[in-house]
Design an enzyme around this catalytic site. Structure first.
Site, PDB file in Angstrom:
ATOM      1  N   ARG A  90       0.801  -1.218   0.000  1.00 29.17           N
ATOM      2  CA  ARG A  90       0.000   0.000   0.000  1.00 29.17           C
ATOM      3  C   ARG A  90       0.844   1.283   0.000  1.00 29.17           C
ATOM      4  O   ARG A  90       1.769   1.427   0.782  1.00 29.17           O
ATOM      5  CB  ARG A  90      -0.898   0.011   1.232  1.00 29.17           C
ATOM      6  CG  ARG A  90      -1.781  -1.190   1.353  1.00 29.17           C
ATOM      7  CD  ARG A  90      -2.257  -1.407   2.785  1.00 29.17           C
ATOM      8  NE  ARG A  90      -2.902  -0.225   3.325  1.00 29.17           N
ATOM      9  CZ  ARG A  90      -3.230  -0.077   4.602  1.00 29.17           C
ATOM     10  NH1 ARG A  90      -2.950  -1.042   5.475  1.00 29.17           N
ATOM     11  NH2 ARG A  90      -3.817   1.018   5.021  1.00 29.17           N
ATOM     12  N   THR A 123       8.212   1.253   6.188  1.00 31.40           N
ATOM     13  CA  THR A 123       8.148   0.900   4.769  1.00 31.40           C
ATOM     14  C   THR A 123       9.477   0.351   4.262  1.00 31.40           C
ATOM     15  O   THR A 123       9.502  -0.453   3.330  1.00 31.40           O
ATOM     16  CB  THR A 123       7.758   2.119   3.918  1.00 31.40           C
ATOM     17  OG1 THR A 123       8.679   3.189   4.174  1.00 31.40           O
ATOM     18  CG2 THR A 123       6.349   2.572   4.270  1.00 31.40           C
ATOM     19  N   ARG A 148       0.467  -4.570   3.333  1.00 29.94           N
ATOM     20  CA  ARG A 148       1.375  -3.852   4.227  1.00 29.94           C
ATOM     21  C   ARG A 148       1.868  -2.598   3.518  1.00 29.94           C
ATOM     22  O   ARG A 148       1.999  -2.579   2.291  1.00 29.94           O
ATOM     23  CB  ARG A 148       2.570  -4.735   4.582  1.00 29.94           C
ATOM     24  CG  ARG A 148       3.538  -4.159   5.613  1.00 29.94           C
ATOM     25  CD  ARG A 148       4.833  -4.955   5.554  1.00 29.94           C
ATOM     26  NE  ARG A 148       5.697  -4.836   6.693  1.00 29.94           N
ATOM     27  CZ  ARG A 148       6.551  -3.843   6.912  1.00 29.94           C
ATOM     28  NH1 ARG A 148       6.599  -2.820   6.068  1.00 29.94           N
ATOM     29  NH2 ARG A 148       7.342  -3.863   7.965  1.00 29.94           N
ATOM     30  N   HIS A 149       2.165  -1.525   4.280  1.00 30.44           N
ATOM     31  CA  HIS A 149       2.900  -0.386   3.732  1.00 30.44           C
ATOM     32  C   HIS A 149       4.348  -0.850   3.589  1.00 30.44           C
ATOM     33  O   HIS A 149       5.066  -0.998   4.585  1.00 30.44           O
ATOM     34  CB  HIS A 149       2.824   0.824   4.664  1.00 30.44           C
ATOM     35  CG  HIS A 149       1.479   1.471   4.688  1.00 30.44           C
ATOM     36  ND1 HIS A 149       0.918   2.060   3.577  1.00 30.44           N
ATOM     37  CD2 HIS A 149       0.578   1.634   5.694  1.00 30.44           C
ATOM     38  CE1 HIS A 149      -0.260   2.572   3.888  1.00 30.44           C
ATOM     39  NE2 HIS A 149      -0.497   2.320   5.163  1.00 30.44           N
ATOM     40  N   LEU A 150       4.783  -1.076   2.360  1.00 32.97           N
ATOM     41  CA  LEU A 150       6.053  -1.764   2.164  1.00 32.97           C
ATOM     42  C   LEU A 150       6.681  -1.362   0.837  1.00 32.97           C
ATOM     43  O   LEU A 150       6.002  -1.309  -0.192  1.00 32.97           O
ATOM     44  CB  LEU A 150       5.808  -3.284   2.172  1.00 32.97           C
ATOM     45  CG  LEU A 150       6.996  -4.207   1.947  1.00 32.97           C
ATOM     46  CD1 LEU A 150       7.920  -4.181   3.157  1.00 32.97           C
ATOM     47  CD2 LEU A 150       6.495  -5.630   1.689  1.00 32.97           C
TER      48      LEU A 150
END
Length: 212
Positions: A90, A123, A148-150
């Site tokens: 995300r 991230t 996931r923020h990744l």
């Protein structure tokens, strides 16, 4: 919004082996695929002698620790190289929170596992964390979606090319505006993801104005 892959639902299982294939040919294909999807050498996982299957569950939260791995839906059909493995890495302030509600509903309807990371503000990942994520995700029972923020992780460097990414982008001005107010007031849903505002009270309540 739909998920289509050449006319098929991307979460639909597509592992259909022709009955006319010889045992030798099928065996060679399986053995070849095993070499591709095997996780890194320093994996924390090993295939158990017996997989205990409990009541089916579609939604899982993971804190990205070795101790939390046992709560995930591991193995099962994990060696199927044709089953969908999706990562939703995300981008912040692009509406992903709303889309997650849709994914959660579809997980139950379409019977795929959805893995939710509870890590919100990291991230960038270390090589050790990348190794952990890859090792675990390659053992999760597909089809699955991990969110996931990744930042992007190249799974081919770890010997797998069967993971796909999806994402959402947003008009840059609208995204900046959303971030501007989020930094000041959060989203009213998750206080853990809101950092303290650095500035005066007057600056906090200043509003953005369209000048064009």
């Amino acid at each position: 919004m739909g998920f289509q892959d050449e006319g098929k639902n991307v979460f639909e299982e597509t592992n259909k082996v022709s009955q006319n294939k010889s045992t030798e040919v099928v065996g060679n294909v399986v053995n070849e695929n095993k070499k591709v999807v095997e996780p890194p050498v320093n994996t924390i996982l090993s295939k158990p002698d017996k997989v205990i299957v409990g009541k089916k569950k579609w939604l899982y939260d993971w804190n990205e620790t070795k101790e939390g791995v046992e709560k995930l839906p591991l193995y099962g059909n994990w060696e199927d190289t044709t089953a969908q493995r999706i990562i939703f890495n995300r981008v912040g302030k692009c509406g992903s929170r709303s889309v997650l509600d849709v994914f959660k509903h579809l997980a139950k309807v379409n019977k795929y596992n959805m893995i939710n990371s509870v890590i919100y503000n990291q991230t960038r990942t270390s090589e050790e964390k990348k190794n952990l994520l890859v090792s675990v995700l390659l053992k999760v029972d597909p089809p699955f979606l991990f969110q996931r923020h990744l930042h992007y992780i190249d799974f081919t460097k770890f010997g797998s090319s069967y993971v796909k990414y999806i994402n959402i982008v947003r008009d840059p001005i609208e995204r900046f505006t959303s971030q501007y107010y989020f930094r000041r007031f959060g989203d009213g849903k998750n206080d853990k993801s809101t950092r303290p505002f650095k500035g005066t009270e007057e600056e906090k309540y200043q509003v953005m104005k369209q000048t064009a």
